[in-house]
Design an enzyme around this catalytic site. Structure first.
Site, mmCIF file in Angstrom:
data_model
loop_
_atom_site.group_PDB
_atom_site.id
_atom_site.type_symbol
_atom_site.label_atom_id
_atom_site.label_comp_id
_atom_site.label_asym_id
_atom_site.label_seq_id
_atom_site.Cartn_x
_atom_site.Cartn_y
_atom_site.Cartn_z
ATOM 1 N N ASP A 112 40.669 48.557 -31.808
ATOM 2 C CA ASP A 112 40.602 47.205 -31.247
ATOM 3 C C ASP A 112 39.560 46.424 -32.037
ATOM 4 O O ASP A 112 38.366 46.690 -31.938
ATOM 5 C CB ASP A 112 40.214 47.280 -29.770
ATOM 6 N N HIS A 127 45.562 32.877 -47.132
ATOM 7 C CA HIS A 127 44.862 34.013 -47.750
ATOM 8 C C HIS A 127 43.930 33.520 -48.850
ATOM 9 O O HIS A 127 42.802 34.009 -48.990
ATOM 10 C CB HIS A 127 45.884 35.009 -48.321
ATOM 11 N N ALA A 129 54.194 40.151 -35.206
ATOM 12 C CA ALA A 129 53.098 39.791 -36.108
ATOM 13 C C ALA A 129 53.677 39.088 -37.334
ATOM 14 O O ALA A 129 54.874 39.174 -37.615
ATOM 15 C CB ALA A 129 52.330 41.036 -36.537
ATOM 16 N N THR A 130 52.818 38.386 -38.032
ATOM 17 C CA THR A 130 53.225 37.712 -39.267
ATOM 18 C C THR A 130 52.253 38.062 -40.385
ATOM 19 O O THR A 130 51.097 38.409 -40.137
ATOM 20 C CB THR A 130 53.198 36.170 -39.116
ATOM 21 N N ILE A 131 52.758 37.963 -41.610
ATOM 22 C CA ILE A 131 51.863 37.869 -42.765
ATOM 23 C C ILE A 131 51.579 36.384 -42.912
ATOM 24 O O ILE A 131 52.493 35.561 -42.907
ATOM 25 C CB ILE A 131 52.480 38.482 -44.042
ATOM 26 N N SER A 132 50.306 36.039 -43.015
ATOM 27 C CA SER A 132 49.921 34.624 -43.093
ATOM 28 C C SER A 132 50.422 34.006 -44.390
ATOM 29 O O SER A 132 50.792 34.703 -45.336
ATOM 30 C CB SER A 132 48.405 34.485 -43.009
ATOM 31 N N HIS A 158 45.513 46.966 -34.400
ATOM 32 C CA HIS A 158 45.622 47.664 -33.105
ATOM 33 C C HIS A 158 47.027 48.179 -32.802
ATOM 34 O O HIS A 158 47.216 48.832 -31.772
ATOM 35 C CB HIS A 158 45.093 46.786 -31.960
HETATM 36 N N1 SAH Z 1 46.066 39.474 -41.912
HETATM 37 C C1 SAH Z 1 47.405 39.988 -41.792
HETATM 38 C C2 SAH Z 1 48.045 39.847 -40.402
HETATM 39 C C3 SAH Z 1 47.807 38.590 -39.659
HETATM 40 S S1 SAH Z 1 48.685 38.561 -38.083
HETATM 41 C C4 SAH Z 1 48.318 39.372 -42.827
HETATM 42 O O1 SAH Z 1 48.134 38.248 -43.219
HETATM 43 O O2 SAH Z 1 49.259 40.042 -43.213
HETATM 44 C C5 SAH Z 1 47.409 39.105 -36.975
HETATM 45 C C6 SAH Z 1 47.318 40.614 -36.862
HETATM 46 O O3 SAH Z 1 46.243 40.901 -35.972
HETATM 47 C C7 SAH Z 1 48.570 41.292 -36.279
HETATM 48 O O4 SAH Z 1 48.965 42.330 -37.133
HETATM 49 C C8 SAH Z 1 48.075 41.830 -34.922
HETATM 50 O O5 SAH Z 1 48.720 43.035 -34.529
HETATM 51 C C9 SAH Z 1 46.588 42.038 -35.176
HETATM 52 N N2 SAH Z 1 45.720 42.031 -33.988
HETATM 53 C C10 SAH Z 1 45.766 41.186 -32.927
HETATM 54 N N3 SAH Z 1 44.808 41.490 -32.025
HETATM 55 C C11 SAH Z 1 44.112 42.559 -32.535
HETATM 56 C C12 SAH Z 1 43.001 43.336 -32.083
HETATM 57 N N4 SAH Z 1 42.383 43.084 -30.891
HETATM 58 N N5 SAH Z 1 42.554 44.346 -32.865
HETATM 59 C C13 SAH Z 1 43.148 44.616 -34.068
HETATM 60 N N6 SAH Z 1 44.210 43.921 -34.538
HETATM 61 C C14 SAH Z 1 44.696 42.902 -33.802
#
Ligand code: SAH
Length: 180
Positions: A144, A65, A57-60, A111
């Site tokens: 989810d 934002h 995963a990433t922080i956008s 999730h």
């Molecule tokens: N908004 C956050 C993370 C963005 S990355 C930020 O900027 O820091 C996208 C995130 O969505 C990841 O952490 C991933 O694990 C989560 N994700 C992906 N599919 C998902 C789902 N079906 N339900 C909940 N989270 C989900």
């Protein structure tokens, strides 16, 4: 002017986003000044680029934002209820909570349990974050996000920070009208 707003501090980053026209409102600026990205991005927190947070995963990027907050702003008032799907690092969840306090709630749905834990721990690094977590301004749940989080509905705003292959009616069903 995306990608050219990096700074040496949180304030420099936010000031650059504002002077480059990526933050337009004083409310979004103040909310982003109130949340130190260093608590959420383990590497290069003040660069205007996405960063890895582990677990694939990433922080956008900060300008993403900013764009999300600007877009949702008419629905982010004191006391508003917000759902943040894919809360990951917790950064945007915290900024959104700054925009709806006092009395508002942001539910961050994620999730992957380790990311729920990371988001929670990151938010608790600051006094402001701890207060929001302790008074109901921020709630992280493992779920989810395609199903939304009906327990917290209805929402004034729903932000989806995860890629969606399909349209998910559950999210619309949990959105107020008007809402965004
Ligand atoms: N908004 C956050 C993370 C963005 S990355 C930020 O900027 O820091 C996208 C995130 O969505 C990841 O952490 C991933 O694990 C989560 N994700 C992906 N599919 C998902 C789902 N079906 N339900 C909940 N989270 C989900």
């Amino acid at each position: 002017m995306a990608w050219r707003s990096s700074g040496a501090s949180n304030k420099a980053l936010i000031d650059n986003l504002a002077s480059n026209g990526l933050i337009n409102s004083e409310r979004v600026k103040q909310a982003m000044l109130g949340v130190d990205r260093a608590h959420y991005a383990p590497y290069a927190p003040y660069q205007d680029s996405p960063q890895t947070i582990g677990h694939r995963a990433t922080i956008s990027a900060p300008h993403m934002h900013a764009s999300a907050c600007e877009s949702l702003l008419p629905y982010l008032k004191t006391g508003s209820r917000v759902l943040d799907v894919g809360s990951g690092s917790g950064y945007l969840t915290h900024v959104l909570a700054e925009l709806v306090k006092p009395g508002g709630t942001v539910v961050g749905v994620e999730h992957i349990q380790p990311l729920v834990d990371i988001g929670t721990a990151n938010t608790r690094k600051s006094q402001g974050g701890r207060e929001l977590m302790d008074n109901g301004g921020i709630e992280y749940v493992k779920a989810d996000g395609r199903l939304g989080y009906p327990e917290g509905a209805a929402y004034d705003a729903i932000h989806v920070g995860a890629a969606a292959a399909d349209f998910h009616q559950a999210l619309i069903d949990q959105l107020k009208a008007p809402g965004r």
